[in-house]
Scaffold this motif. Structure first.
Motif, PDB file in Angstrom:
ATOM      1  N   ARG A  89      -1.094   5.034  -4.971  1.00 36.59           N
ATOM      2  CA  ARG A  89      -1.906   3.984  -4.346  1.00 36.59           C
ATOM      3  C   ARG A  89      -1.106   2.775  -3.890  1.00 36.59           C
ATOM      4  N   ALA A  90      -0.259   2.257  -4.764  1.00 35.69           N
ATOM      5  CA  ALA A  90       0.424   1.004  -4.466  1.00 35.69           C
ATOM      6  C   ALA A  90       1.780   0.970  -5.161  1.00 35.69           C
ATOM      7  N   LEU A  92      -7.599  -1.169  -0.230  1.00 31.48           N
ATOM      8  CA  LEU A  92      -6.921  -1.343  -1.514  1.00 31.48           C
ATOM      9  C   LEU A  92      -6.919  -2.800  -1.968  1.00 31.48           C
ATOM     10  N   SER A  93      -6.878  -3.710  -1.000  1.00 32.85           N
ATOM     11  CA  SER A  93      -6.784  -5.141  -1.338  1.00 32.85           C
ATOM     12  C   SER A  93      -8.012  -5.612  -2.086  1.00 32.85           C
ATOM     13  N   ALA A 119       0.847  -1.195   0.000  1.00 36.37           N
ATOM     14  CA  ALA A 119       0.000   0.000   0.000  1.00 36.37           C
ATOM     15  C   ALA A 119       0.880   1.242   0.000  1.00 36.37           C
ATOM     16  N   ASN A 172      -2.074  -5.617   8.517  1.00 32.52           N
ATOM     17  CA  ASN A 172      -2.737  -4.698   7.596  1.00 32.52           C
ATOM     18  C   ASN A 172      -3.150  -3.410   8.296  1.00 32.52           C
ATOM     19  N   GLY A 215      -2.990  -9.186  -8.763  1.00 32.63           N
ATOM     20  CA  GLY A 215      -2.545  -7.877  -8.300  1.00 32.63           C
ATOM     21  C   GLY A 215      -1.895  -7.070  -9.402  1.00 32.63           C
ATOM     22  N   LEU A 274      -0.356  -5.907   0.420  1.00 34.06           N
ATOM     23  CA  LEU A 274      -1.785  -6.038   0.134  1.00 34.06           C
ATOM     24  C   LEU A 274      -2.232  -7.496   0.241  1.00 34.06           C
ATOM     25  N   SER A 285      -4.822  -0.491   3.600  1.00 36.47           N
ATOM     26  CA  SER A 285      -4.414  -1.678   2.836  1.00 36.47           C
ATOM     27  C   SER A 285      -5.581  -2.643   2.648  1.00 36.47           C
ATOM     28  N   ARG A 286      -6.466  -2.719   3.636  1.00 36.72           N
ATOM     29  CA  ARG A 286      -7.654  -3.587   3.475  1.00 36.72           C
ATOM     30  C   ARG A 286      -8.548  -3.054   2.360  1.00 36.72           C
ATOM     31  N   GLN A 331      -0.202 -10.611  -1.470  1.00 41.96           N
ATOM     32  CA  GLN A 331       0.613 -10.233  -2.630  1.00 41.96           C
ATOM     33  C   GLN A 331       2.103 -10.359  -2.306  1.00 41.96           C
TER      34      GLN A 331
END
Length: 327
Positions: free
Chosen positions: A228-229, A269-270, A177, A262, A305, A256, A266-267, A276
């Motif tokens: 974002r990631a 976004l996952s 994240a 977490n 992902g 993620l 991150s939750r 991942q």
């Protein structure tokens, strides 16, 4: 059993179904086999054809035709041909001393109280005793990727020593994240196992805390999907339980899809992604000659992902830590 026999129904078996009466005596028979024998008239009750669900009466005569023999009892730990084929489908490298598998996410390395399917059991595909490959390191159940084993006791000892003396360079790929700053560096943060709520977790240790274990992770950002990631390459210089997951959470950039380490971000976004984290590459000395460079194709979980964030596997340097001294 090769001959036709006539057996009598005991008083204690009054009202029992015919198929269940057979299963009690010959448990290796399945329902389809019993059904075929009754449909063809080979099984009869008091001289008449009967159905599998016929209720028996005490004293009735049951004609028992020749039945297939029961298979020999399976030895403890032995696996069936389908499991053996599955185990061999995981192979990414094999010679007379070394075996390397691409362990799928969700498959434990070793068994436990509630774990009957695991890598250690599948190793029976290569034989038992001295023929059975030996585990020399571990991966978390939900982490996919390169798992190396020794095919002889000597090879296993040498491979294990390479890990113990930090001569093995392990490269993991992870999607985390946010966007780590700095984009590369080393996390030197001791870890300790503690009860957090109703579960045990690995967390950063306080200075001087007993039972704390030194833990060090080198990291490089491969690329990012805006703020974002980020796709990261991680090299654990030490091998602590959940080290990468705990270190990335401590950095504020959890991996993620991690159900344990977490944050709220991150939750969010996952969004249904599995963990991942993938053991992409392993470079270490071969037990008898030169160096081994083992690489595992990315898992379906990591592919999902990559697809979500627009990452391309070809963007990464095969070994982003090449030339670095490490620790």
């Amino acid at each position: 059993m090769k001959e036709v026999r006539t057996l009598y129904v005991d008083h204690g078996e009054e009202g029992v179904r015919l198929d269940r009466w057979f299963k009690r005596r010959w448990p290796h028979l399945n329902h389809i086999q019993i059904q075929k024998l009754t449909r063809s008239g080979q099984i009869r009750v008091d001289g008449a054809r009967a159905k599998p669900d016929t209720r028996l009466s005490a004293g009735s005569q049951v004609r028992v035709p020749p039945l297939p023999d029961a298979p020999p009892p399976r030895e403890k730990g032995q696996i069936d041909p389908r499991e053996a084929a599955y185990a061999r489908s995981l192979v990414i490298y094999e010679d007379e001393e070394v075996l390397a598998l691409n362990k799928p996410a969700g498959l434990a390395v070793q068994g436990g109280t509630k774990t009957s399917k695991h890598v250690d059991r599948l190793l029976s595909a290569w034989g038992e005793g001295t023929q059975r490959p030996k585990l020399v390191h571990r991966l978390d159940r939900d982490t996919s990727g390169v798992l190396v084993l020794g095919k002889t006791p000597v090879a296993a000892a040498k491979l294990g020593l390479a890990f113990a003396k930090r001569k093995a360079r392990k490269v993991y790929w992870a999607i985390v994240a946010g966007f780590p700053k700095p984009g590369e560096g080393v996390i030197d943060l001791p870890l300790i196992k503690k009860g957090v709520g109703d579960r045990e977790m690995v967390v950063p240790a306080e200075p001087g805390e007993e039972r704390a274990e030194a833990a060090e992770t080198e990291f490089v950002t491969v690329t990012r999907a805006g703020p974002r990631a980020a796709w990261m390459a991680l090299w654990p210089h030490t091998g602590r339980t959940h080290q990468l997951r705990a270190h990335m959470l401590a950095m504020g950039h959890p991996i993620l899809g991690d159900p344990k380490y977490n944050t709220e971000l991150s939750r969010e976004l996952s969004g249904g992604l599995k963990l991942q984290l993938h053991a992409r590459r392993l470079v270490l000395p071969h037990p008898s000659r030169g160096m081994l460079a083992l690489e595992a194709p990315i898992s379906p979980e990591l592919e999902a992902g990559f697809a979500r964030f627009g990452f391309d596997v070809h963007e990464a340097d095969p070994d982003p830590f090449a030339g670095r001294k490490g620790r």
